[in-house]
Design a protein around this motif. Structure first.
Motif, mmCIF file in Angstrom:
data_model
loop_
_atom_site.group_PDB
_atom_site.id
_atom_site.type_symbol
_atom_site.label_atom_id
_atom_site.label_comp_id
_atom_site.label_asym_id
_atom_site.label_seq_id
_atom_site.Cartn_x
_atom_site.Cartn_y
_atom_site.Cartn_z
ATOM 1 N N TYR A 36 0.913 -1.146 0.047
ATOM 2 C CA TYR A 36 -0.098 0.071 -0.005
ATOM 3 C C TYR A 36 1.012 1.340 -0.085
ATOM 4 O O TYR A 36 0.462 2.135 -0.572
ATOM 5 C CB TYR A 36 -0.903 -0.009 1.011
ATOM 6 N N ILE A 40 0.695 4.291 -2.600
ATOM 7 C CA ILE A 40 0.384 5.623 -2.275
ATOM 8 C C ILE A 40 1.509 6.428 -2.854
ATOM 9 O O ILE A 40 1.445 7.494 -3.303
ATOM 10 C CB ILE A 40 0.474 5.815 -0.882
ATOM 11 N N GLY A 43 1.506 6.626 -6.835
ATOM 12 C CA GLY A 43 0.124 7.258 -7.226
ATOM 13 C C GLY A 43 0.135 8.702 -7.028
ATOM 14 O O GLY A 43 -0.145 9.656 -7.850
ATOM 15 N N ASP A 75 -7.353 10.571 -8.389
ATOM 16 C CA ASP A 75 -6.585 9.469 -7.659
ATOM 17 C C ASP A 75 -5.679 10.032 -6.747
ATOM 18 O O ASP A 75 -5.542 9.300 -5.726
ATOM 19 C CB ASP A 75 -5.925 9.026 -8.919
ATOM 20 N N CYS A 79 -5.589 8.521 -2.873
ATOM 21 C CA CYS A 79 -4.181 8.255 -2.196
ATOM 22 C C CYS A 79 -3.909 8.713 -1.019
ATOM 23 O O CYS A 79 -3.451 8.325 -0.106
ATOM 24 C CB CYS A 79 -3.087 8.621 -3.191
ATOM 25 N N LEU A 83 -6.481 5.406 0.992
ATOM 26 C CA LEU A 83 -5.589 4.373 1.238
ATOM 27 C C LEU A 83 -5.013 4.435 2.679
ATOM 28 O O LEU A 83 -4.847 3.070 2.949
ATOM 29 C CB LEU A 83 -4.430 4.541 0.169
ATOM 30 N N THR A 300 -4.601 3.663 -9.533
ATOM 31 C CA THR A 300 -4.075 5.090 -9.163
ATOM 32 C C THR A 300 -2.760 5.477 -9.872
ATOM 33 O O THR A 300 -2.279 6.306 -10.021
ATOM 34 C CB THR A 300 -4.395 5.484 -7.787
ATOM 35 N N CYS A 301 -1.998 4.151 -9.866
ATOM 36 C CA CYS A 301 -0.682 4.169 -10.388
ATOM 37 C C CYS A 301 -0.600 3.889 -12.193
ATOM 38 O O CYS A 301 0.038 4.621 -12.698
ATOM 39 C CB CYS A 301 -0.037 2.878 -9.793
#
Length: 376
Positions: A36, A40, A43, A75, A79, A83, A300-301
């Motif tokens: 994660y 983060i 992203g 996004d 993040c 997240l 998101t990435c």
């Protein structure tokens, strides 16, 4: 396409008693934290860089890029807010972040996902309009700003039930029949709906309007684009597009496949949980949810990679920006006609300019102009 970060609240007392017999895995917790954290970081950096470059350069502010920046902003919000909260809640199996975040987190997640999918649909519709109807109406920057505002308003409206029905409580822990109840003082963030039918109706509607129907519309748009490009047989036109045609097709396909695959596991999990959560194993439901959620959050990435980092103009501008930060000197830059945009919405090639001045050109030439505006 709800997060279901409050899915812990639906577990019955007997389920909580069973999960208490499941020892936590230190290795598993470490893996989720690292995974994660990586998403983060990637992203945030990728989307922030994309928004920064689009906002900094006037040449990049066309319709598609504005929608791409909007997608990146949603996004970034995911993040920053969702997240980290999901990581803490999933690892601890209880809520320690207060009532405000209990209500705001699922609301922000639902809103962010809605804005993202609406942005993808608008981008697909713009491509469809400008490739299939290059001589017809084309959106301007003002239209894109209006569309962005409407997507956020609609997304807020769709997400309002999470603000109303998410509560912070310890009720599910009070009736656990254990000699020593270790959960008595634990709080969870759960959804308390007027009835189970209301909850199922809302969650099913989210599945349809946040995943199934938008994906179907996007696929339809790109299918028609592929068919139109395939039907063009002009030798000169094909020779000018030989190098870029394959990248165009791969890029269009990657957009749809990345979205569908990233969100499919979480939607399957949410559907199974909403309709028959007893089918999920007691000791593995956290790990299954985390794996599905992690896959969804990987989108998101992927978006910065698909829309930005695979585009040569974005790479040039990124290098130039880094050089200016290091040296304080503005490097010379060269741009393609319509950088980053799938189809330049507000520019004209020389041929289209001559057409407006009265030169004779048939529809095939105008369609060729629209294709030449494609950055890939």
């Amino acid at each position: 396409m709800s997060n279901n970060s409050s899915f812990l609240g639906f577990w019955e007392a007997a389920d909580w008693a069973n999960t208490s017999q499941c020892p936590p895995s230190v290795g598993g917790a470490t893996f989720w934290i690292i995974a994660y954290s990586a998403i983060i970081a990637i992203g945030l950096l990728g989307n922030a860089g994309l928004v920064f470059i689009i906002a900094r350069q006037q040449e990049l502010r066309n319709v598609t890029n504005i929608l791409i920046a909007n997608l990146s902003c949603s996004d970034i919000l995911m993040c920053v807010v969702c997240l980290p909260v999901t990581v803490i809640y999933t690892l601890m199996d209880r809520w320690v972040l207060g009532e405000a975040l209990c209500k705001v987190t699922p609301f922000v997640q639902c809103m962010s996902v809605t804005v993202s999918i609406f942005s993808l649909v608008l981008i697909a519709l713009e491509r469809h309009q400008l490739i299939l109807h290059p001589t017809g109406w084309s959106p301007a920057a003002g239209h894109s700003y209006l569309a962005v505002g409407l997507t956020w308003l609609v997304a807020c409206f769709i997400s309002l039930p999470f603000l109303s029905f998410n509560i912070l409580t310890n009720d599910p822990f009070q009736n656990i029949s254990l000699p020593s109840n270790p959960f008595r003082d634990h709080l969870i963030c759960m959804e308390l709906w007027p009835s189970d039918k209301h909850r199922l109706a809302y969650m099913t509607s989210l599945l349809l309007f946040q995943y199934c129907l938008p994906l179907l519309l996007v696929l339809l748009c790109y299918l028609r684009i592929f068919l139109r490009l395939k039907r063009r047989r002009d030798t000169l036109e094909r020779s000018r597009r030989t190098q870029g045609a394959q990248r165009i097709n791969v890029m269009l396909l990657a957009i749809v496949v990345a979205f569908a695959l990233c969100w499919l596991p979480l939607n399957v999990f949410n559907t199974l949980f909403d309709w028959h959560h007893q089918a999920l194993p007691d000791c593995q439901h956290d790990a299954i949810f985390s794996a599905c959620h992690l896959t969804a959050m990987a989108s998101t990435c992927i978006n910065p990679v698909v829309y930005g980092f695979l585009n040569s103009n974005f790479q040039k501008e990124l290098k130039s920006t880094l050089q200016r930060c290091q040296c304080g000197n503005r490097a010379a830059e060269s741009y393609e006609s319509f950088p980053l945009s799938t189809v330049g919405s507000e520019g004209m090639t020389k041929a289209s300019s001559l057409n407006r001045m009265g030169s004779k050109s048939n529809n095939n030439n105008k369609e060729q102009d629209a294709d030449n505006q494609h950055p890939y």
